[in-house]
Design a protein around this motif. Structure first.
Motif, PDB file in Angstrom:
ATOM      1  N   SER A 145       0.828  -1.266   0.119  1.00 24.06           N
ATOM      2  CA  SER A 145      -0.123  -0.078   0.023  1.00 24.06           C
ATOM      3  C   SER A 145       0.834   1.137  -0.028  1.00 24.06           C
ATOM      4  O   SER A 145       0.310   2.183  -0.470  1.00 24.06           O
ATOM      5  CB  SER A 145      -0.986  -0.114   1.285  1.00 24.06           C
ATOM      6  OG  SER A 145      -0.119   0.153   2.390  1.00 24.06           O
ATOM      7  N   PHE A 155       1.208   2.899   2.584  1.00 23.71           N
ATOM      8  CA  PHE A 155       0.743   3.767   3.478  1.00 23.71           C
ATOM      9  C   PHE A 155       1.143   3.202   4.910  1.00 23.71           C
ATOM     10  O   PHE A 155       1.210   2.166   5.224  1.00 23.71           O
ATOM     11  CB  PHE A 155      -0.796   3.357   3.193  1.00 23.71           C
ATOM     12  CG  PHE A 155      -1.587   4.342   4.090  1.00 23.71           C
ATOM     13  CD1 PHE A 155      -1.742   5.845   3.672  1.00 23.71           C
ATOM     14  CD2 PHE A 155      -2.330   3.951   5.571  1.00 23.71           C
ATOM     15  CE1 PHE A 155      -2.756   6.491   4.532  1.00 23.71           C
ATOM     16  CE2 PHE A 155      -2.982   4.816   5.979  1.00 23.71           C
ATOM     17  CZ  PHE A 155      -3.247   6.274   5.523  1.00 23.71           C
ATOM     18  N   ASN A 178       2.381  -0.526  11.035  1.00 21.89           N
ATOM     19  CA  ASN A 178       1.832  -1.811  10.361  1.00 21.89           C
ATOM     20  C   ASN A 178       2.738  -2.716   9.583  1.00 21.89           C
ATOM     21  O   ASN A 178       3.793  -2.034   9.122  1.00 21.89           O
ATOM     22  CB  ASN A 178       0.597  -0.964   9.285  1.00 21.89           C
ATOM     23  CG  ASN A 178       1.340   0.048   8.478  1.00 21.89           C
ATOM     24  OD1 ASN A 178       2.316   0.706   8.933  1.00 21.89           O
ATOM     25  ND2 ASN A 178       1.004  -0.004   7.182  1.00 21.89           N
ATOM     26  N   THR A 221      -1.721  -8.946   6.721  1.00 23.40           N
ATOM     27  CA  THR A 221      -1.223  -7.822   7.318  1.00 23.40           C
ATOM     28  C   THR A 221      -1.552  -7.688   8.713  1.00 23.40           C
ATOM     29  O   THR A 221      -2.818  -7.880   8.945  1.00 23.40           O
ATOM     30  CB  THR A 221      -1.669  -6.884   6.255  1.00 23.40           C
ATOM     31  OG1 THR A 221      -1.121  -6.830   5.142  1.00 23.40           O
ATOM     32  CG2 THR A 221      -1.441  -4.998   6.865  1.00 23.40           C
ATOM     33  N   CYS A 281      -2.019  -4.138  11.473  1.00 27.14           N
ATOM     34  CA  CYS A 281      -2.271  -2.605  11.693  1.00 27.14           C
ATOM     35  C   CYS A 281      -1.180  -2.312  12.619  1.00 27.14           C
ATOM     36  O   CYS A 281      -0.954  -2.910  13.730  1.00 27.14           O
ATOM     37  CB  CYS A 281      -3.654  -2.386  11.959  1.00 27.14           C
ATOM     38  SG  CYS A 281      -4.841  -2.530  10.741  1.00 27.14           S
ATOM     39  N   ALA A 282      -0.797  -1.093  12.719  1.00 26.49           N
ATOM     40  CA  ALA A 282       0.141  -0.336  13.531  1.00 26.49           C
ATOM     41  C   ALA A 282      -0.675  -0.450  15.154  1.00 26.49           C
ATOM     42  O   ALA A 282       0.166  -0.809  15.906  1.00 26.49           O
ATOM     43  CB  ALA A 282       0.179   1.008  13.474  1.00 26.49           C
ATOM     44  N   TYR A 292      -7.910   7.149  11.143  1.00 25.68           N
ATOM     45  CA  TYR A 292      -8.827   6.748  12.335  1.00 25.68           C
ATOM     46  C   TYR A 292      -8.555   5.296  12.387  1.00 25.68           C
ATOM     47  O   TYR A 292      -8.279   4.632  11.120  1.00 25.68           O
ATOM     48  CB  TYR A 292     -10.232   7.133  12.251  1.00 25.68           C
ATOM     49  CG  TYR A 292     -10.480   8.392  12.440  1.00 25.68           C
ATOM     50  CD1 TYR A 292     -10.772   9.044  13.564  1.00 25.68           C
ATOM     51  CD2 TYR A 292     -10.808   9.375  11.294  1.00 25.68           C
ATOM     52  CE1 TYR A 292     -10.811  10.417  13.891  1.00 25.68           C
ATOM     53  CE2 TYR A 292     -11.019  10.790  11.585  1.00 25.68           C
ATOM     54  CZ  TYR A 292     -10.967  11.187  12.698  1.00 25.68           C
ATOM     55  OH  TYR A 292     -11.380  12.605  13.123  1.00 25.68           O
ATOM     56  N   CYS A 351      -9.000   1.237  12.151  1.00 26.38           N
ATOM     57  CA  CYS A 351      -9.891   0.537  11.247  1.00 26.38           C
ATOM     58  C   CYS A 351     -10.973  -0.273  12.483  1.00 26.38           C
ATOM     59  O   CYS A 351     -10.686  -0.275  13.683  1.00 26.38           O
ATOM     60  CB  CYS A 351      -9.361  -0.668  10.539  1.00 26.38           C
ATOM     61  SG  CYS A 351      -8.700  -1.913  11.340  1.00 26.38           S
TER      62      CYS A 351
END
Ligand code: THU
Length: 135
Positions: free
Chosen positions: A21, A23, A41, A50, A52-53, A89, A91
């Motif tokens: 990504s 991102f 992440n 994957t 997330c952070a 924000y 997820c």
């Protein structure tokens, strides 16, 4: 608000592994015991694996001894593929985990590119959370 975490979040973005990504996301989790844990992440070629952070930071906190219910704050920042800092924000999956690991009491701080944070109570981001008491 809380600019001290902004500098750390910006630096932490460089640890993110997001080759697909592009991102980058960084998170700092604070606990009621006064500890701080970092997360980024980490993406996988098998996309759903994957992490997330926010969840990475919380899972690290648990690994290091945090007990369920002790998350007090989650600080969050992202950088888009163009290299611009952007407000993000959590997820839905991360909202669930933040709610569970804070007994729905945590505050989430979402930072913009200027380092200004918006503060949100997790019970407003995820109303009527399923916290597992019914299990
Ligand atoms: N991501 C996070 O780390 N946290 C969020 O709350 C939103 C999404 C990551 C997952 C993936 O690596 C990238 O951002 C794009 O979805």
């Amino acid at each position: 608000m809380k600019k001290v975490f902004f500098k750390q979040l910006v630096a932490l973005l460089d640890q993110s592994s997001a080759p697909y990504s592009k991102f980058n996301v960084s998170a700092i989790v604070l606990t009621t015991q006064g500890h701080a844990y970092n997360g980024v992440n980490v993406e996988s070629a098998a996309y759903p694996t994957t992490i997330c952070a926010e969840r990475n930071a919380i899972h690290t906190a648990v690994t290091q001894g945090m007990k369920k219910g002790e998350v007090s704050e989650v600080h969050l920042l992202a950088r888009n593929p163009q290299g611009k800092l952007v407000l993000v924000y959590p997820c839905g999956g991360c909202r669930q985990v933040i709610a569970e690991q804070s007994n729905a009491k945590a505050y989430v701080y979402c930072y913009d590119e200027k380092g200004e944070a918006r503060q949100h109570a997790i019970d407003k981001l995820l109303p009527h959370a399923f916290l597992g008491a019914e299990l």
